[in-house]
Design a protein around this motif. Structure first.
Motif: not given
Length: 322
Positions: A245-247, A254
């Motif tokens: 889920s990291t962006t 994240r």
């Protein structure tokens, strides 16, 4: 000698043939109409929302890699950060939107000349009617603002969907300093409440989205908790094909979010590309083109787009049945 008249049987056969042919044509026309209505219905019911800080290079502006991704994602509504392109003239910005989204899209961009990296909202005018827009100034950073747009969903014939709430979206690019982030987040909550004349975001009867680059470390960061405690929801949490889920580009934090209220969450749908058997994301998508397969499902995006120099963030996508 007079020509012999055709038999009653032959005439009856001809009439039956004409009737059958007419029925077939009518059936084909009806089928075509039903297929058209089905496609229009599908078009209006699925709204894809994206948080997009996809600038690259050393000028905090959009280039080919970011444009490729947005075009491939087929976004309906986007909260855009670092909304710079070319010389930022009206013609240049129009060109960017046409390339990244399409000619049927309109946009609102913070037009304060002191904003070095303005935010904006891009939406498909075939899906939404513009009701209102404006910009709130950051209370702690002189060159940032928080543009908002209020939209109303449209039916396939272009009329207002009277059965649907309107939609309010705020595009954010918060400070990198946690102490300033929290001040900004709290102010955004207050401004939305003032806009609607309510004491809590849970009292807002429109669909509500706050999306963009929060510069948070995770979903547990204080800046995110401020929004959640005010009534927005950080769920479901989009992920990439590996469940990450990291962006940020190094895939360690994240930073980017699409938060919504409970009313909109009730309409959440999986994010689906073709072929669906390989590219269905029940919770939404964090797009990392370096691992996304098949890359042809998001053409013209290329495998290396998220890895280009200066690309610091990844797109975050959610779908809703509006």
């Amino acid at each position: 000698e007079k020509p012999r008249s055709r038999s009653r049987h032959a005439k009856r056969h001809d009439n039956m043939f004409k009737t059958t042919t007419a029925m077939r044509k009518a059936a084909l026309m009806l089928l075509a109409m039903l297929m058209t209505l089905l496609m229009l219905s599908e078009r209006t019911e699925s709204v894809r929302v994206c948080a997009s800080n996809l600038s690259s290079g050393n000028d905090q502006a959009y280039h080919e890699a970011g444009i490729n991704q947005l075009r491939g994602l087929n976004v309906t509504l986007a909260a855009v950060q670092e909304f710079n392109y070319g010389n930022n003239s009206p013609a240049a910005l129009r060109s960017f939107v046409d390339q990244a989204f399409g000619p049927s899209y309109d946009f609102y961009r913070s037009d304060n000349t002191t904003y070095q990296i303005p935010n904006g909202v891009v939406f498909d005018r075939n899906r939404f009617r513009l009701m209102d827009n404006g910009t709130w100034h950051s209370p702690v950073i002189f060159n940032r603002g928080f543009p908002y747009t209020r939209l109303h969903p449209l039916l396939a014939d272009g009329s207002d969907d009277k059965s649907s709430p309107s939609l309010f979206i705020v595009s954010l690019h918060l400070s990198t300093q946690s102490s300033k982030q929290t001040v900004e987040a709290q102010r955004v909550v207050e401004l939305i409440q003032e806009y609607y004349g309510v004491n809590s975001l849970t009292q807002v009867t429109d669909y509500l989205i706050v999306a963009g680059d929060f510069n948070a470390n995770s979903g547990q960061s204080q800046v995110v908790r401020i929004f959640v405690e005010a009534g927005l929801l950080d769920e479901p949490v989009p992920v990439d094909q590996l469940g990450d889920s990291t962006t940020n580009q190094p895939r360690s934090k994240r930073h980017d979010f699409v938060l919504q209220n409970q009313l909109l969450l009730a309409t959440h749908q999986p994010t689906v590309f073709r072929p669906a058997s390989l590219t269905t994301y029940p919770d939404g998508l964090v797009l990392d083109t370096r691992i996304f397969t098949p890359i042809s499902a998001i053409f013209p995006a290329q495998q290396g787009d998220t890895g280009v120099d200066g690309m610091q963030h990844l797109a975050v996508v959610k779908n809703y049945a509006i």
